[in-house]
Design a protein around this motif. Structure first.
Motif, PDB file in Angstrom:
ATOM      1  N   VAL A 143     -23.020 -47.645  20.140  1.00 46.04           N
ATOM      2  CA  VAL A 143     -22.268 -47.055  21.235  1.00 46.04           C
ATOM      3  C   VAL A 143     -21.433 -45.920  20.695  1.00 46.04           C
ATOM      4  N   VAL A 144     -21.512 -44.768  21.369  1.00 43.08           N
ATOM      5  CA  VAL A 144     -20.649 -43.632  21.046  1.00 43.08           C
ATOM      6  C   VAL A 144     -19.813 -43.355  22.285  1.00 43.08           C
ATOM      7  N   LEU A 145     -18.504 -43.511  22.178  1.00 38.32           N
ATOM      8  CA  LEU A 145     -17.596 -43.309  23.300  1.00 38.32           C
ATOM      9  C   LEU A 145     -17.140 -41.864  23.320  1.00 38.32           C
ATOM     10  N   LEU A 146     -17.419 -41.196  24.434  1.00 36.07           N
ATOM     11  CA  LEU A 146     -16.939 -39.829  24.562  1.00 36.07           C
ATOM     12  C   LEU A 146     -15.522 -39.794  25.124  1.00 36.07           C
ATOM     13  N   ARG A 147     -15.232 -40.609  26.120  1.00 34.28           N
ATOM     14  CA  ARG A 147     -13.888 -40.759  26.650  1.00 34.28           C
ATOM     15  C   ARG A 147     -13.850 -41.987  27.528  1.00 34.28           C
ATOM     16  N   GLY A 148     -12.636 -42.432  27.839  1.00 35.86           N
ATOM     17  CA  GLY A 148     -12.456 -43.631  28.674  1.00 35.86           C
ATOM     18  C   GLY A 148     -12.588 -44.899  27.871  1.00 35.86           C
ATOM     19  N   ALA A 149     -11.725 -45.087  26.852  1.00 37.96           N
ATOM     20  CA  ALA A 149     -11.855 -46.250  25.962  1.00 37.96           C
ATOM     21  C   ALA A 149     -11.677 -47.562  26.722  1.00 37.96           C
ATOM     22  N   GLU A 150     -10.869 -47.572  27.811  1.00 41.11           N
ATOM     23  CA  GLU A 150     -10.617 -48.825  28.507  1.00 41.11           C
ATOM     24  C   GLU A 150     -11.858 -49.341  29.229  1.00 41.11           C
ATOM     25  N   ASP A 151     -12.824 -48.480  29.463  1.00 38.31           N
ATOM     26  CA  ASP A 151     -14.045 -48.917  30.172  1.00 38.31           C
ATOM     27  C   ASP A 151     -15.231 -49.053  29.247  1.00 38.31           C
TER      28      ASP A 151
ATOM     29  N   ARG B 108     -17.363 -52.451  29.546  1.00 37.13           N
ATOM     30  CA  ARG B 108     -18.142 -52.552  30.778  1.00 37.13           C
ATOM     31  C   ARG B 108     -19.382 -51.658  30.701  1.00 37.13           C
ATOM     32  N   LEU B 109     -19.199 -50.415  30.233  1.00 30.29           N
ATOM     33  CA  LEU B 109     -20.333 -49.488  30.163  1.00 30.29           C
ATOM     34  C   LEU B 109     -21.354 -49.935  29.127  1.00 30.29           C
ATOM     35  N   GLN B 110     -20.857 -50.475  27.999  1.00 31.96           N
ATOM     36  CA  GLN B 110     -21.796 -50.953  26.974  1.00 31.96           C
ATOM     37  C   GLN B 110     -22.629 -52.107  27.501  1.00 31.96           C
TER      38      GLN B 110
ATOM     39  N   GLY C 159      -9.188 -30.326  32.464  1.00 35.45           N
ATOM     40  CA  GLY C 159      -8.026 -30.887  33.122  1.00 35.45           C
ATOM     41  C   GLY C 159      -8.260 -32.196  33.805  1.00 35.45           C
ATOM     42  N   GLY C 160      -9.180 -33.041  33.329  1.00 32.27           N
ATOM     43  CA  GLY C 160      -9.395 -34.347  33.935  1.00 32.27           C
ATOM     44  C   GLY C 160     -10.066 -34.273  35.282  1.00 32.27           C
ATOM     45  N   GLU C 161     -10.678 -33.157  35.653  1.00 35.54           N
ATOM     46  CA  GLU C 161     -11.264 -32.994  36.965  1.00 35.54           C
ATOM     47  C   GLU C 161     -12.738 -33.331  36.977  1.00 35.54           C
ATOM     48  N   SER C 162     -13.256 -33.936  35.929  1.00 32.91           N
ATOM     49  CA  SER C 162     -14.655 -34.363  35.919  1.00 32.91           C
ATOM     50  C   SER C 162     -14.833 -35.524  36.878  1.00 32.91           C
ATOM     51  N   PRO C 163     -15.989 -35.605  37.551  1.00 35.49           N
ATOM     52  CA  PRO C 163     -16.230 -36.760  38.432  1.00 35.49           C
ATOM     53  C   PRO C 163     -16.402 -38.057  37.661  1.00 35.49           C
ATOM     54  N   LEU C 164     -16.472 -38.015  36.342  1.00 33.65           N
ATOM     55  CA  LEU C 164     -16.674 -39.212  35.532  1.00 33.65           C
ATOM     56  C   LEU C 164     -15.368 -39.579  34.833  1.00 33.65           C
ATOM     57  N   ARG C 165     -14.962 -40.831  35.006  1.00 38.48           N
ATOM     58  CA  ARG C 165     -13.723 -41.270  34.367  1.00 38.48           C
ATOM     59  C   ARG C 165     -13.965 -41.714  32.942  1.00 38.48           C
ATOM     60  N   ALA C 166     -15.142 -42.145  32.646  1.00 40.69           N
ATOM     61  CA  ALA C 166     -15.471 -42.602  31.295  1.00 40.69           C
ATOM     62  C   ALA C 166     -16.936 -42.317  31.057  1.00 40.69           C
ATOM     63  N   VAL C 167     -17.292 -41.991  29.783  1.00 42.58           N
ATOM     64  CA  VAL C 167     -18.677 -41.683  29.400  1.00 42.58           C
ATOM     65  C   VAL C 167     -18.940 -42.304  28.038  1.00 42.58           C
ATOM     66  N   VAL C 168     -20.069 -43.013  27.937  1.00 45.17           N
ATOM     67  CA  VAL C 168     -20.507 -43.527  26.640  1.00 45.17           C
ATOM     68  C   VAL C 168     -21.960 -43.167  26.464  1.00 45.17           C
ATOM     69  N   SER C 169     -22.371 -43.138  25.180  1.00 42.65           N
ATOM     70  CA  SER C 169     -23.771 -42.923  24.807  1.00 42.65           C
ATOM     71  C   SER C 169     -24.221 -44.108  23.977  1.00 42.65           C
TER      72      SER C 169
END
Length: 915
Positions: free
Chosen positions: A88-96, A99-101, A71-81
């Motif tokens: 780069v593998v984007l798990l979620r948060g495409a707008e960020d 920056r993460l890359q 339900g979007g309650e993770s402390p992380l808004r975006a995660v990439v590997s």
């Protein structure tokens, strides 16, 4: 005087009043500084806790990337590997993503980073490096999560957080940002220690406290700066009040103020001391700390806030430790039921008064599911086996990790678990990778509610259970693959050994015999050679299915290699039962095997070995069964043979020959004997056959029957045959030098020698080296060299024949040559097998066959040689039939070279005497 008295009384009174006023102001300022310092410290610890929770969430997502945040309650808004190569593998948060890359690819990337944001507060990013795969994981911390409750301060206080590069990260009062930066610029790190305690200061009439947050130990990052401040309130106007009162009033007021000041100081310092002591214990991670302040003022509120923060931190750290403990069990590959029991116990502790059920799928589709049940008031889980309907499994799989609280779920567990009909049951499926591993269910009366934090923790527990189940499934698959043949799914060699050890222990306990059947498929190589390995694989799978159908239910089936199968029959009622099973397999496998396009005629040779009593030696039992199987092949294939002790002796003898034969060639232990062949009409010796013998240093003279077949099997036949050719040519050269001419030497060539590309060169070189003509050497071959695709063999023999060498077809009439094929073979001589010669004079059929062979050879222009002539009757019959040459004990056994010379000289003297 009065004025002086008043003045004398007033001055000390005023001084005392001023001093009291000053003391009160100092006490209030100290309290204010202490409060601000505590607020900054508590906020820093709270943020540090949230940063660690964010990093823990990132580590979990790196371990279990398919686990969805609830339900979007993770402390992380975006995660990439990001891999080491920059993918780069984007798990979620495409707008960020960008920056993460960029942060991940930065050379100075560290555990905690601050990324500037256009027009807003900088973004906070945590990272994690997976040492095993080399991948870097970055997670953008949700600001709402990071700064939650940070602005829970009194109205006259503000809090600002500044990053390591003096960038504002957070400020609950926008107007205080400038003051905080000015304070930080005017208050550099002490003695080069950026995390040292900073003293309070006053900027623009405001009191503020600076608390650096030490991040290097946890995140290898520079300090963040937490600054708390408040506006400078109006100090009590004690001096104006005192100046308007009479000296006694002033004195009373002064005394009252002093008394009240002491009370206030005591009232202030005691709660502050308790709060400071509690903060120190919290810093030592004693999260069970609570502060007792019995007041309803700001100190009571501060103590209440402190206790609430301590309780939340205690709960979070307890949750983190519980999950980490389960993670350690998973990494240590603890048994799945143990991990699920830990999950059930943790869920029951989280939800007092609830019944908790954690189940996993059974090994087979129809098997009951092993479950761990923890009932209210009971600490230890109870193991149950619960039958789960296919409809329930399908519904839980389709729920994709969502909570289910319908009536079907409650009814599925009500009777097995013993739930009351009035309870409400909520169920969470454990699925991942397209597979349902189990479920987690909680049950309680409808009046009992579960808060969101508890549900989130239950989902975390579910995720751990999914990881453990997935790891157990992979482990079981790896163990299965390590012990089973991938084609037939029977046990492989390693699995067979384990099964034999277990069967041996079972047989030892029961006292019943144990049997091993070694099954080798006859003529299977021809299937692979003629029809391809795909058809061969189909045949092997069909044989495996037939064997499963024919053997008892408790039998063990294995395919250790190639076209070999092993059947283990444990706890036989009678020793003869094993032979009965083997005979049944022989009969069944003798039937044609049908594939998708072919009908394949095969058969099986089976060796049977028994173990009766005593300790089982697996290698010996398998070796005995294998030896019996080879004996079955030697006896004609398609049959079963039980092991006998002489098989092992023969195998040991064969192994000794394999070891010693190479040394015999090197040490010149081989000898050639020569058996005469005479003209059937004149009786003159025209040729001799070279026969090899092994003069063993301990066993004496060994006939070729003991070592020729071994040489063919172990790859020594070519060097052995080359030695025979060389020794025969050398002996013939020696006879030529002694004046013996016109004598031809015949040597035997094996099929392996004929197939070799070297044979022609070796023969030509040997003849040239010993100055012999090609016609001096006769090559004897058997019909077996023409089995299969014989075109290369025919061409090679034809070249040798055109060079002038004589080719003889040995043992004619017992092999595979057809009459139509014989006319195309490049041969000069047919050697009639001794089996026909032996029956001459006794069996008319033998005479008829021999007559047909002689007639056939005569019509093809070939000479004939009869082997095994031992009686005068046989000689006379062969002469009457028109055979050209005779060979056998009637004319001489295999002789030493000197005896051949003596025999020739005697024949020459006899002829001279006649003439």
């Amino acid at each position: 005087m009065t004025a002086l008295f008043v003045l004398a009384a007033a001055v000390p009174t005023l001084l005392l009043a001023a001093l009291a006023h000053q003391a009160v102001r100092q006490a209030e300022q100290a309290r204010e500084v202490q409060t601000l310092s505590q607020s900054a410290k508590v906020a820093g610890l709270q943020v540090l806790d949230r940063l660690r929770m964010a990093r823990q969430a990132l580590v979990f997502e790196s371990v279990q990337p398919f686990a969805k945040p609830s339900g979007g309650e993770s402390p992380l808004r975006a995660v990439v590997s990001v891999s080491a190569s920059g993918d780069v593998v984007l798990l979620r948060g495409a707008e960020d993503r960008r920056r993460l890359q960029a942060l991940a690819l930065a050379p100075a990337a560290q555990g905690l980073m601050v990324s500037p944001t256009a027009g807003g507060a900088p973004a906070v990013v945590v990272s994690h490096l997976d040492q095993a795969s080399g991948r870097r994981w970055l997670g953008l911390v949700d600001p709402a999560f990071l700064w939650e409750d940070a602005d829970d301060l009194p109205p006259d206080q503000w809090l600002c957080v500044v990053g390591p590069q003096r960038e504002p990260l957070y400020c609950n009062d926008p107007g205080a940002t400038t003051l905080a930066l000015r304070h930080l610029a005017a208050d550099p790190p002490v003695d080069g220690r950026p995390h040292a305690f900073e003293a309070p200061s006053r900027v623009d009439g405001q009191v503020m406290v600076h608390k650096p947050l030490f991040l290097d130990a946890h995140f290898k990052s520079a300090d963040w700066h937490f600054m708390a401040g408040s506006t400078d309130g109006a100090a009590p106007a004690a001096s104006g009040l005192l100046g308007s009162l009479m000296p006694l009033v002033a004195l009373a007021s002064l005394l009252s103020a002093g008394l009240l000041s002491l009370v206030q100081v005591r009232r202030t310092l005691q709660p502050l001391g308790r709060l400071a002591d509690g903060a120190r214990r919290m810093a030592r991670q004693q999260f069970g700390t609570r502060v007792a302040v019995q007041s309803h003022d700001e100190f009571g509120e501060l103590a209440e806030a402190f206790n609430d923060m301590a309780a939340r931190l205690e709960w979070h750290f307890e949750e983190t430790e519980a999950l980490a403990s389960i993670d350690r069990d998973i990494v240590a590959l603890r048994a799945l039921d143990i991990v699920l029991a830990r999950v059930a116990q943790r869920a029951a502790k989280l939800l007092p008064g609830h019944a908790v059920v954690v189940g996993r799928s059974g090994p087979a589709e129809t098997d009951p599911w092993p479950c761990q049940v923890v009932r209210p008031g009971v600490d230890s889980p109870q193991a149950l086996a619960i039958a789960i309907e296919p409809s329930s499994r399908q519904r839980w799989m389709q729920a994709e990790g969502a909570w289910l609280d319908g009536e079907p779920e409650r009814l599925a567990l009500q009777d097995p678990v013993g739930l009351e009909p009035s309870v409400t049951l909520r169920l969470l499926g454990m699925s991942g990778g397209g597979r349902l591993y189990g479920f987690l269910a909680i049950a309680a009366p409808a009046s009992v509610t579960v808060d969101g934090a508890a549900l989130r923790h239950l989902e975390e527990l579910r995720n751990r259970a999914v990881v453990a189940a997935n790891a157990a499934h992979r482990e079981q698959r790896l163990l299965h693959d390590a012990r089973h043949d991938p084609l037939t799914d029977l046990l492989n060699r390693a699995g067979l050994r384990e099964a034999l050890v277990a069967a041996g222990a079972q047989a030892a306990a029961s006292g019943r015999p144990l049997a091993v059947l070694y099954v080798d498929i006859d003529r299977f190589k021809a299937v692979n050679d003629s029809q391809g390995h795909a058809i061969g694989d189909q045949v092997l799978c069909e044989i495996a299915r037939r064997l499963r159908r024919m053997v008892p239910n408790d039998a063990v089936l294995a395919r250790p290699a190639g076209d070999e199968f092993v059947v283990v029959l444990p706890e036989l009622a009678r020793e003869g039962d094993a032979r009965g099973v083997a005979d049944s397999i022989c009969r069944d496998l003798a039937n044609a095997h049908r594939t998708s396009h072919w009908t394949v005629p095969l058969g099986a040779s089976i060796g049977v070995a028994l173990h009766v009593g005593g300790d089982l030696v697996v290698d010996d039992l398998l070796r005995h069964a294998d030896q019996a199987m080879y004996e079955a092949k030697r006896l004609g294939k398609g049959r079963a043979v039980s092991f006998e002790s002489q098989f092992d002796s023969a195998a040991q003898q064969r192994a000794r020959i394999e070891r010693e034969l190479p040394l015999a060639i090197e040490r010149n232990e081989l000898r050639l004997l020569f058996q005469p062949r005479v003209d059937a009409r004149s009786g003159v010796m025209e040729s001799v056959e070279a026969l090899v013998r092994w003069q063993h240093p301990t066993r004496g003279l060994c006939p070729p029957s003991e070592f020729i077949s071994v040489a063919e099997d172990c790859g020594l036949i070519e060097p052995l045959g080359l030695w025979v050719i060389e020794a025969a040519c050398a002996q013939l050269r020696e006879w030529r030098d002694q004046g013996i001419h016109g004598l031809r030497v015949a040597v035997n060539l094996s099929a392996h020698q004929i197939e070799s590309d070297r044979i022609e060169g070796d023969l030509v070189a040997a003849l040239a080296r010993h100055r012999l003509a090609p016609a001096d050497l006769e090559l004897e071959i058997t019909e077996s060299v023409f089995v299969g695709d014989s075109t290369p063999t025919v061409l090679r023999l034809d070249r040798l024949r055109r060079r002038g060498l004589v080719i003889a077809l040995d043992d004619f009439g017992t092999g595979y040559s057809s009459m139509s094929y014989l006319r195309r073979l490049p041969v000069d001589i047919l050697k009639i097998d001794r089996s026909f010669v032996t029956d001459l004079g006794r069996d008319p059929a033998a005479r008829a066959v021999t007559h047909a062979i002689v007639a056939l050879a005569s019509s093809l222009g070939l000479r004939t040689v009869a082997e095994g002539v031992e009686t005068e009757t046989q000689r006379q019959a062969l002469c009457d039939l028109g055979v050209d040459e005779l060979q056998g004990y009637l004319f001489g056994r295999p002789l030493e070279p000197a005896r051949v010379v003596a025999l020739l000289e005697a024949a020459s003297d006899a002829e001279a005497a006649i003439t």
